[in-house]
Design a protein around this motif. Structure first.
Motif, mmCIF file in Angstrom:
data_model
loop_
_atom_site.group_PDB
_atom_site.id
_atom_site.type_symbol
_atom_site.label_atom_id
_atom_site.label_comp_id
_atom_site.label_asym_id
_atom_site.label_seq_id
_atom_site.Cartn_x
_atom_site.Cartn_y
_atom_site.Cartn_z
ATOM 1 N N SER A 1 -7.048 1.783 -0.845
ATOM 2 C CA SER A 1 -8.253 0.958 -0.210
ATOM 3 C C SER A 1 -7.479 -0.508 -0.170
ATOM 4 N N SER B 1 0.810 -1.305 0.057
ATOM 5 C CA SER B 1 0.092 0.137 0.016
ATOM 6 C C SER B 1 0.725 1.194 0.126
ATOM 7 N N SER C 1 -5.376 0.540 -4.714
ATOM 8 C CA SER C 1 -5.692 -0.513 -3.944
ATOM 9 C C SER C 1 -4.326 -1.304 -3.677
#
Length: 325
Positions: free
Chosen positions: A242, A141, A269
């Motif tokens: 996300s 991430s 994501s």
């Protein structure tokens, strides 16, 4: 040549329910088959997705099932001796482990060879087990968020294992960022600050208690349940990543990317099922080189899996939970 026992301990779920459905029993050690190898599990991290599965909220999972989507251990029996020799230290994550086939809540787990990743590490098993799912998700991430110094970064769901791992990795790898963590209780503010955050932000019934668009980047770990609200607080050109579903909601309702994303912003994501062996090895190396603290918040043993799940779901859980032998 390693002599394997005939039986092993395994924690089996026969029907959905609370932590009490996790039953410790004796089972035969699974024999290897073509393309698969057997791993002696030394430790495994716990994950909220395993709680969802235990509750019967993963429609594709059939019971009985041994849960567990990650593990660290050693190769015990192999069909690929050149890459996976017996005794090799390995990590495995995802790939339908603990879902489509039995997972790591056992002394041994049979895994596809391409899902087993050799790793060099001097970390204790407890620390190494905190890395795969949690730190790998945080690391992937972080790369997708394109962090630079002086950015204002919010972690939504900061008290989770991934949230704490993200803070520790970002502090070590991107000096000068301002880290904020959301929490549903400001009583946890001191815990967040001790674990690398600069401030805590109250998340009240799915609504961040901040005004305007103060954040350059947001790591969204609560997921579809709060994504729309998160985007409302991200600056022009900002990025939302996300990477979690702690809110227990799998899909978005009423989200219009054209309207709801920040102006000129991006939604990205990261999914821990996107495993690259070289990236995993790189992560372990950087953790050791930078002396990043990855020690789990709490450690249980396999015979206390029910207690471990109760703690993971309880109000005092903070950070990563690991279960050893």
């Amino acid at each position: 040549m390693v002599t394997l026992p005939d039986e092993m301990r395994a924690v089996v779920v026969y029907e959905p329910g609370g932590p009490e459905v996790l039953r410790l029993e004796r089972r035969p050690v699974p024999p290897v088959r073509e393309g698969w190898s057997l791993v002696r599990v030394r430790a495994r991290g716990l994950n909220h997705s395993e709680v969802f599965t235990r509750k019967g909220l993963s429609p594709s999972v059939k019971f009985p099932r041994v849960l567990g989507i990650e593990c660290v251990g050693e190769v015990a029996s192999t069909t690929d001796p050149s890459r996976l020799p017996i005794g090799e230290k390995v990590i495995s994550i995802m790939g339908e482990m603990g879902r489509d086939f039995d997972g790591s809540y056992a002394d041994y787990v049979l895994l596809p060879n391409d899902q087993i990743h050799p790793v060099e590490s001097g970390l204790p098993w407890e620390a190494l087990a905190a890395i795969p799912e949690t730190c790998y998700t945080a690391y992937g991430s972080m790369l997708n968020m394109r962090l630079t110094s002086r950015q204002s970064i919010l972690v939504r769901g900061a008290t989770s294992g991934v949230g704490i791992a993200f803070a520790r990795l970002a502090r070590a790898m991107v000096p000068g960022v301002c880290l904020l963590g959301s929490t549903r209780s400001m009583a946890r503010e001191d815990l967040l600050i001790r674990n690398g955050f600069d401030e805590a932000v109250l998340d009240l019934d799915g609504s961040l208690q901040v005004k305007g668009r103060p954040f350059d980047r947001v790591l969204e770990l609560v997921g579809p349940a709060t994504l729309k609200d998160t985007c409302a607080h991200v600056r022009e050109g900002g990025i939302v990543c996300s990477a979690g579903q702690l809110g227990g909601k799998w899909y978005m309702d009423g989200f219009d990317p054209i309207v709801d994303l920040p102006p000129d912003g991006c939604l990205t994501s990261f999914y821990s099922g996107n495993v690259r062996g070289e990236r995993l090895a790189e992560l372990v190396s950087r953790i050791e080189k930078n002396d990043i603290d990855v020690w789990p918040e709490k450690v249980f043993t396999l015979d206390r899996m029910e207690d471990a799940h109760r703690f993971l779901e309880g109000p005092h859980c903070f950070g990563k939970i690991v279960v050893t032998e």
